[in-house]
Scaffold this motif. Structure first.
Motif, mmCIF file in Angstrom:
data_model
loop_
_atom_site.group_PDB
_atom_site.id
_atom_site.type_symbol
_atom_site.label_atom_id
_atom_site.label_comp_id
_atom_site.label_asym_id
_atom_site.label_seq_id
_atom_site.Cartn_x
_atom_site.Cartn_y
_atom_site.Cartn_z
ATOM 1 N N LEU A 1 9.826 27.888 20.667
ATOM 2 C CA LEU A 1 10.258 27.704 21.789
ATOM 3 C C LEU A 1 8.792 25.850 22.235
ATOM 4 O O LEU A 1 7.538 26.180 21.736
ATOM 5 N N ASN A 2 9.417 24.580 22.288
ATOM 6 C CA ASN A 2 8.608 23.837 22.245
ATOM 7 C C ASN A 2 8.975 23.218 23.513
ATOM 8 O O ASN A 2 10.320 23.023 24.050
ATOM 9 N N GLU A 3 8.453 23.173 23.967
ATOM 10 C CA GLU A 3 8.001 22.588 25.461
ATOM 11 C C GLU A 3 8.389 20.707 25.566
ATOM 12 O O GLU A 3 8.139 20.213 24.979
ATOM 13 N N ALA A 4 9.507 20.896 26.178
ATOM 14 C CA ALA A 4 10.247 19.106 26.326
ATOM 15 C C ALA A 4 9.617 18.465 27.351
ATOM 16 O O ALA A 4 9.512 17.561 27.217
ATOM 17 N N GLY A 5 9.001 18.701 28.396
ATOM 18 C CA GLY A 5 8.307 19.199 29.946
ATOM 19 C C GLY A 5 8.416 19.457 31.008
ATOM 20 O O GLY A 5 9.451 20.880 30.894
ATOM 21 N N SER A 6 8.970 18.898 32.152
ATOM 22 C CA SER A 6 8.299 19.849 33.789
ATOM 23 C C SER A 6 9.542 19.107 34.331
ATOM 24 O O SER A 6 9.132 17.744 34.348
ATOM 25 N N LEU A 7 10.093 19.220 35.346
ATOM 26 C CA LEU A 7 10.928 18.827 36.720
ATOM 27 C C LEU A 7 9.176 19.292 38.561
ATOM 28 O O LEU A 7 9.306 20.826 37.735
ATOM 29 N N PRO A 8 9.891 18.593 38.471
ATOM 30 C CA PRO A 8 9.180 18.234 40.040
ATOM 31 C C PRO A 8 9.607 20.054 40.540
ATOM 32 O O PRO A 8 8.953 21.224 41.748
ATOM 33 N N VAL A 9 10.974 19.904 40.566
ATOM 34 C CA VAL A 9 11.776 20.954 41.736
ATOM 35 C C VAL A 9 12.598 21.274 40.244
ATOM 36 O O VAL A 9 13.612 20.614 39.294
ATOM 37 N N GLY A 10 13.330 22.919 40.980
ATOM 38 C CA GLY A 10 14.431 22.455 40.148
ATOM 39 C C GLY A 10 15.688 22.707 40.500
ATOM 40 O O GLY A 10 15.452 22.770 42.208
ATOM 41 N N PHE A 11 17.229 22.726 40.328
ATOM 42 C CA PHE A 11 18.725 23.219 41.029
ATOM 43 C C PHE A 11 19.704 23.848 40.787
ATOM 44 O O PHE A 11 19.261 24.449 39.300
ATOM 45 N N ASN A 12 19.634 24.511 41.374
ATOM 46 C CA ASN A 12 21.030 25.951 41.000
ATOM 47 C C ASN A 12 22.000 25.371 41.800
ATOM 48 O O ASN A 12 22.356 25.026 42.912
ATOM 49 N N ARG A 13 23.546 25.265 41.115
ATOM 50 C CA ARG A 13 24.848 24.343 41.593
ATOM 51 C C ARG A 13 25.521 26.336 42.500
ATOM 52 O O ARG A 13 26.062 26.907 40.844
ATOM 53 N N GLY A 14 25.844 26.314 42.889
ATOM 54 C CA GLY A 14 27.096 26.975 43.672
ATOM 55 C C GLY A 14 28.228 26.757 44.084
ATOM 56 O O GLY A 14 28.924 25.635 43.421
ATOM 57 N N PRO A 15 28.829 27.594 44.055
ATOM 58 C CA PRO A 15 30.494 26.847 44.817
ATOM 59 C C PRO A 15 30.529 25.985 46.023
ATOM 60 O O PRO A 15 29.956 25.843 46.685
ATOM 61 N N TRP A 16 31.590 25.112 45.963
ATOM 62 C CA TRP A 16 31.675 23.822 46.876
ATOM 63 C C TRP A 16 33.028 24.310 47.473
ATOM 64 O O TRP A 16 34.438 24.436 46.158
ATOM 65 N N PHE A 17 33.812 23.792 48.785
ATOM 66 C CA PHE A 17 34.603 23.692 48.601
ATOM 67 C C PHE A 17 35.002 22.735 50.184
ATOM 68 O O PHE A 17 33.779 21.917 51.106
ATOM 69 N N GLY A 18 36.083 21.966 50.235
ATOM 70 C CA GLY A 18 36.278 21.292 50.950
ATOM 71 C C GLY A 18 37.967 20.455 51.379
ATOM 72 O O GLY A 18 38.058 21.415 50.888
ATOM 73 N N ARG A 19 38.118 20.434 53.097
ATOM 74 C CA ARG A 19 39.036 20.446 53.094
ATOM 75 C C ARG A 19 39.112 19.522 54.634
ATOM 76 O O ARG A 19 38.620 18.727 55.040
ATOM 77 N N LEU A 20 40.763 18.390 54.838
ATOM 78 C CA LEU A 20 41.056 17.510 55.296
ATOM 79 C C LEU A 20 41.602 18.559 56.657
ATOM 80 O O LEU A 20 42.539 19.442 56.124
ATOM 81 N N LEU A 21 41.645 18.215 58.059
ATOM 82 C CA LEU A 21 42.134 19.203 58.844
ATOM 83 C C LEU A 21 42.572 18.145 59.956
ATOM 84 O O LEU A 21 42.265 17.294 60.471
ATOM 85 N N GLY A 22 43.630 18.080 60.876
ATOM 86 C CA GLY A 22 44.730 17.655 61.091
ATOM 87 C C GLY A 22 45.468 15.814 60.471
ATOM 88 O O GLY A 22 45.418 16.443 58.979
ATOM 89 N N GLY A 23 45.955 15.737 61.476
ATOM 90 C CA GLY A 23 46.598 14.494 61.103
ATOM 91 C C GLY A 23 47.928 15.183 60.877
ATOM 92 O O GLY A 23 48.621 15.977 61.425
ATOM 93 N N ASP A 24 48.972 14.752 59.777
ATOM 94 C CA ASP A 24 50.132 14.857 59.573
ATOM 95 C C ASP A 24 50.036 16.983 58.721
ATOM 96 O O ASP A 24 50.619 17.741 59.238
ATOM 97 N N GLN A 25 48.909 17.206 58.204
ATOM 98 C CA GLN A 25 48.316 18.104 57.855
ATOM 99 C C GLN A 25 47.199 18.576 56.958
ATOM 100 O O GLN A 25 47.157 17.437 56.727
#
Length: 514
Positions: free
Chosen positions: A80-104
């Motif tokens: 295992l060759n250490e390549a570096g480090s990051l100031p913080v880590g990140f994990n992605r979860g689900p995402w969702f979005g929608r438009l409400l109103g207008g025609d539909q």
């Protein structure tokens, strides 16, 4: 004289035995590649069990552990060759979005860059166009609270910068626009009084020009138009700033919305129609620093253990999708080539290194760190075979005059693997030696003068594969890799890597570079 003849016969017998053993190894690799090829199984694990693999994420760490455990299980030595480090880590979860109103109601098609903010749970709000002048901002600042704001520009995947330096740059632009506004007032007045038609000076434009002011006014997030398929990269203000702290992370979402939906919503805003947008985006951070590693598996050479042939791909990926092509298709071919050589029982003369590099997408970080920590190996690397061009089969290799005889012998069996995928060795003149890093890990070695000759690939069966459609986009999935091509690539890499490892000399560098 009789003794010399006996010794000569012994040498010939030993050479014939060595060639026969190597031929048997190749036949075994071809048979294993046909009947027991696990490359798509490896890809399934990387993409569907772990998912997208940005460095600093749990998914990337899981992938490192799995590759290391697999190499050990197959009998390889693991580093295992250490390549570096990051100031913080990140994990992605689900995402969702929608438009409400207008025609539909309308589900929204969007992505966010990694290392950018998610929502505070489910958030719903009205929509405004961003202000472009101080007067516009003052006119609408009260309405910005609880709003989603459409910003200008076409996204290429990067997050809008939110650093102090970016705020300072925007402040200068705002000041310049104020001066332009004053000049335009003078021009307009002059045109009116003197019946002239002098053209007004266009304002300078920058996406989210009032980013800091809008954030302080309480907007929910910013939305930028993005071409389809959607590209999502990362927030450079977080990843590239070594002084970043958990307390200074971005706090509003940076949404890259399907350009077709963006235009619909923009028109609805211009018509001052009543509607809302609703988003739930689960982008999660973790405390740092977070180290990340490259994984190398070694099959130690019997005759030249301190000389090497390297087969490599990068283990990290962007995470709007799952990294099935970039570089799941490359690194799993390397992983399977390691398994095939190990299972065949071949004993290469020089050491074979199978490396899954870290952080290629973030600036070739893993390859650079590995090369820096192994300077003594530069003159002892025969070639670096790096795969990072998608799930197409190797169909040729272009080499120097000095290398040509070796590769003709090594590659002779390749056309027999799959009758529909022939292989050709081409002789070419010296190539320009690169002077700066390029787009793949191979360039890290090439600028040092190390041979990094890659295999040429092609969609020989006409599966209508389009790398640009997938590269860094939401479509970079397991299903976009082509199983028979992947299986062929893994077998070819195993055979070529073993062939170079079994030469009684390092590949000649004569005539490689101009």
């Amino acid at each position: 004289m009789k003794m010399k003849r006996i010794l000569s016969l012994c040498a010939i017998c030993m050479a014939v035995a060595t060639v026969s053993a190597q031929d048997a190894d190749v036949r075994k690799l071809i048979e294993l590649g046909r009947t027991d090829n696990q490359v798509m199984h490896h890809l399934d694990i990387l993409t569907n069990r772990f998912g997208g693999r940005p460095i600093g994420s749990d998914a990337y760490d899981n992938a490192v552990d799995w590759v290391a455990a697999s190499f050990k299980k197959w009998g390889l030595e693991v580093e295992l060759n250490e390549a570096g480090s990051l100031p913080v880590g990140f994990n992605r979860g689900p995402w969702f979005g929608r438009l409400l109103g207008g025609d539909q109601a309308m589900p929204l098609h969007f992505v966010t860059p990694s290392y950018s903010s998610g929502t505070q749970g489910l958030q719903r709000g009205h929509v405004l166009l961003e202000p472009k002048t101080k007067e516009e901002f003052d006119h609408m600042k009260g309405a910005l609270k609880g709003a989603w704001v459409l910003v200008t520009g076409k996204s290429v995947g990067w997050a809008i910068q939110h650093s102090a330096q970016a705020d300072s740059s925007r402040t200068r632009t705002i000041a310049q626009n104020m001066e332009i506004g004053k000049r335009n007032q003078e021009l307009a007045e002059n045109n009116r009084l003197k019946n002239k038609k002098d053209t007004l000076i266009p304002l300078l434009d920058e996406p989210a020009l009032f980013y800091k002011e809008m954030r302080e006014a309480g907007i929910l997030g910013i939305i930028q138009s993005a071409p389809v398929p959607l590209v999502a990269l990362y927030d450079r203000s977080v990843v590239k700033d070594s002084t970043m702290t958990f307390e200074r992370l971005p706090v509003i979402p940076d949404i890259k919305l399907d350009e077709h939906q963006y235009e619909i919503i923009k028109q609805m805003v211009l018509e001052r129609r009543v509607f809302e947008l609703e988003f739930d985006i689960r982008n999660h951070f973790k405390m740092g620093p977070v180290k990340y590693y490259s994984v190398a598996g070694k099959i130690r050479g019997t005759d030249y253990p301190d000389e090497y042939v390297i087969l490599s791909g990068h283990l990290d990926s962007h995470d709007a999708a799952t990294g099935g092509v970039d570089c799941g298709s490359g690194v799993t071919s390397v992983i399977e080539a390691a398994r095939l050589v190990a299972k065949s029982g071949a004993a290469p003369k020089r050491s074979m290194l199978f490396i899954a590099f870290a952080g290629e997408e973030y600036g070739l970080l893993g390859a650079q760190a590995w090369a820096a920590s192994h300077p003594e190996q530069s003159d002892k690397i025969s070639n670096v075979f790096n795969r990072d061009g998608g799930p197409l089969p190797p169909i040729s290799i272009s080499v120097s005059k000095a290398m040509y005889p070796d590769f003709v012998r090594i590659c002779a069996p390749l056309s027999s693997i799959h009758p529909d995928i022939p292989f050709e060795v081409k002789q070419v003149g010296p190539r320009a030696k690169p002077v700066r890093l390029g787009g793949t890990d191979a360039s890290v070695f090439a600028i040092k003068g190390i041979p990094a000759i890659s295999l040429d690939e092609d969609d020989v069966k006409g599966y209508n594969f389009n790398y640009r459609e997938i590269w860094h986009t939401e479509r970079d999935l397991y299903t976009k890799s082509i199983p028979e091509y992947q299986q062929h690539a893994a077998t070819v890499m195993a055979i070529i890597g073993l062939g170079v490892a079994n030469l009684d000399h390092l590949l000649s560098r004569d005539g490689l570079y101009e």
